[in-house]
Design a protein around this motif. Structure first.
Motif, PDB file in Angstrom:
ATOM      1  N   ASN A 182      42.815 -29.740  51.897  1.00  0.00           N
ATOM      2  CA  ASN A 182      42.744 -31.870  51.943  1.00  0.00           C
ATOM      3  C   ASN A 182      43.730 -31.814  50.537  1.00  0.00           C
ATOM      4  O   ASN A 182      44.194 -30.974  50.601  1.00  0.00           O
ATOM      5  N   ASN A 183      44.093 -33.145  50.297  1.00  0.00           N
ATOM      6  CA  ASN A 183      44.754 -33.274  49.630  1.00  0.00           C
ATOM      7  C   ASN A 183      44.327 -32.521  48.194  1.00  0.00           C
ATOM      8  O   ASN A 183      43.943 -32.652  47.964  1.00  0.00           O
ATOM      9  N   GLU A 184      45.783 -32.784  47.247  1.00  0.00           N
ATOM     10  CA  GLU A 184      45.064 -32.747  46.555  1.00  0.00           C
ATOM     11  C   GLU A 184      45.022 -33.206  45.868  1.00  0.00           C
ATOM     12  O   GLU A 184      44.761 -34.580  45.691  1.00  0.00           O
ATOM     13  N   VAL A 185      43.595 -33.412  44.472  1.00  0.00           N
ATOM     14  CA  VAL A 185      43.200 -34.546  44.140  1.00  0.00           C
ATOM     15  C   VAL A 185      42.743 -34.046  42.515  1.00  0.00           C
ATOM     16  O   VAL A 185      42.954 -32.827  41.739  1.00  0.00           O
ATOM     17  N   THR A 186      42.412 -34.726  42.076  1.00  0.00           N
ATOM     18  CA  THR A 186      42.269 -35.467  40.436  1.00  0.00           C
ATOM     19  C   THR A 186      41.212 -35.465  40.337  1.00  0.00           C
ATOM     20  O   THR A 186      40.207 -36.538  40.810  1.00  0.00           O
ATOM     21  N   THR A 187      40.160 -35.393  39.048  1.00  0.00           N
ATOM     22  CA  THR A 187      39.026 -34.769  39.015  1.00  0.00           C
ATOM     23  C   THR A 187      38.756 -35.563  37.754  1.00  0.00           C
ATOM     24  O   THR A 187      39.104 -35.972  37.451  1.00  0.00           O
ATOM     25  N   THR A 188      37.446 -36.184  38.030  1.00  0.00           N
ATOM     26  CA  THR A 188      37.290 -37.196  37.726  1.00  0.00           C
ATOM     27  C   THR A 188      36.948 -36.713  35.720  1.00  0.00           C
ATOM     28  O   THR A 188      35.985 -37.598  35.456  1.00  0.00           O
ATOM     29  N   MET A 189      36.904 -35.366  35.493  1.00  0.00           N
ATOM     30  CA  MET A 189      36.106 -34.782  34.428  1.00  0.00           C
ATOM     31  C   MET A 189      37.357 -35.332  32.889  1.00  0.00           C
ATOM     32  O   MET A 189      37.912 -35.443  33.158  1.00  0.00           O
ATOM     33  N   ASN A 190      36.075 -35.785  31.962  1.00  0.00           N
ATOM     34  CA  ASN A 190      36.709 -36.080  30.642  1.00  0.00           C
ATOM     35  C   ASN A 190      36.608 -35.323  29.227  1.00  0.00           C
ATOM     36  O   ASN A 190      35.246 -35.256  29.642  1.00  0.00           O
ATOM     37  N   GLU A 191      37.123 -34.271  29.143  1.00  0.00           N
ATOM     38  CA  GLU A 191      37.425 -33.428  28.227  1.00  0.00           C
ATOM     39  C   GLU A 191      37.917 -32.921  27.291  1.00  0.00           C
ATOM     40  O   GLU A 191      38.818 -32.208  26.986  1.00  0.00           O
ATOM     41  N   PRO A 192      38.562 -33.713  26.292  1.00  0.00           N
ATOM     42  CA  PRO A 192      38.783 -33.814  25.006  1.00  0.00           C
ATOM     43  C   PRO A 192      39.120 -32.499  23.861  1.00  0.00           C
ATOM     44  O   PRO A 192      39.796 -32.254  23.151  1.00  0.00           O
ATOM     45  N   TYR A 193      38.214 -31.468  23.871  1.00  0.00           N
ATOM     46  CA  TYR A 193      38.348 -30.637  23.609  1.00  0.00           C
ATOM     47  C   TYR A 193      38.223 -29.233  24.679  1.00  0.00           C
ATOM     48  O   TYR A 193      37.443 -27.721  24.067  1.00  0.00           O
ATOM     49  N   PHE A 194      38.584 -29.686  25.679  1.00  0.00           N
ATOM     50  CA  PHE A 194      38.839 -28.248  26.313  1.00  0.00           C
ATOM     51  C   PHE A 194      39.740 -27.139  25.908  1.00  0.00           C
ATOM     52  O   PHE A 194      40.497 -27.543  25.466  1.00  0.00           O
ATOM     53  N   TYR A 195      39.081 -25.873  26.145  1.00  0.00           N
ATOM     54  CA  TYR A 195      40.061 -24.557  25.551  1.00  0.00           C
ATOM     55  C   TYR A 195      40.482 -23.871  27.187  1.00  0.00           C
ATOM     56  O   TYR A 195      41.401 -23.213  27.603  1.00  0.00           O
TER      57      TYR A 195
END
Length: 158
Positions: free
Chosen positions: A21-34
């Motif tokens: 598949n082509n590259e995809v962008t997730t719909t996750m929103n994680e402002p405190y992701f480490y």
């Protein structure tokens, strides 16, 4: 003869080629992701996120198009070093809490989680990371590192 051999190799490479598949962008929103870990099986992409604010570990399930399936599930409010692994039947979410490696497991494709029935005490030395995989028999193989003598870390396998 060389041309025939080359032609057979070329035909086989096209015949058994994989398509991605082509590259995809997730719909996750994680402002405190480490940091995170990911495990993929036939049910989707299973992701554990470590949020640096509050030391929370959160589970996400994504489909192959990168879309979040359902709401994120908080696995723990006090863990570090998330590791996720499993099979098509069971998913294991492992993490470190105060001298112990513990976790949860899911038997319903990540919809609900139960505590693993036992914890692994690793002592009071600082832990630097954990990683886990499952084998074809469903056994979990765990690797972790602790700072046993400053400044050196020692790696353990169980």
């Amino acid at each position: 003869m060389k041309k025939l051999f080359l032609l057979v190799i070329l035909c086989c490479s096209f015949l058994f080629a994989q398509s991605w598949n082509n590259e995809v962008t997730t719909t996750m929103n994680e402002p405190y992701f480490y940091t995170m870990d990911m495990f993929t099986n036939s049910n989707g992409h299973h992701i554990l996120i470590f949020r640096h604010q509050g030391n929370t570990i959160v589970y996400y399930k994504l489909n192959s198009q990168g879309e979040v399936q359902g709401n994120p599930i908080t696995i723990t409010d006090e863990g570090f070093f998330p590791a996720i692994t499993g099979s098509n039947e069971v998913i294991y979410a492992l993490y470190f809490i105060e001298g112990t490696i513990t976790g949860k497991y899911s038997t319903d494709k990540g919809s609900s989680w139960s505590d693993i029935p036992y914890d692994l005490s690793i002592g009071s030395n600082p832990c630097s990371n954990i990683d886990a995989v499952t084998d074809s028999y469903g056994s979990v193989h765990l690797v972790y590192a602790t700072k046993d003598s400053d400044p050196h870390y020692k790696t353990y396998y169980i």
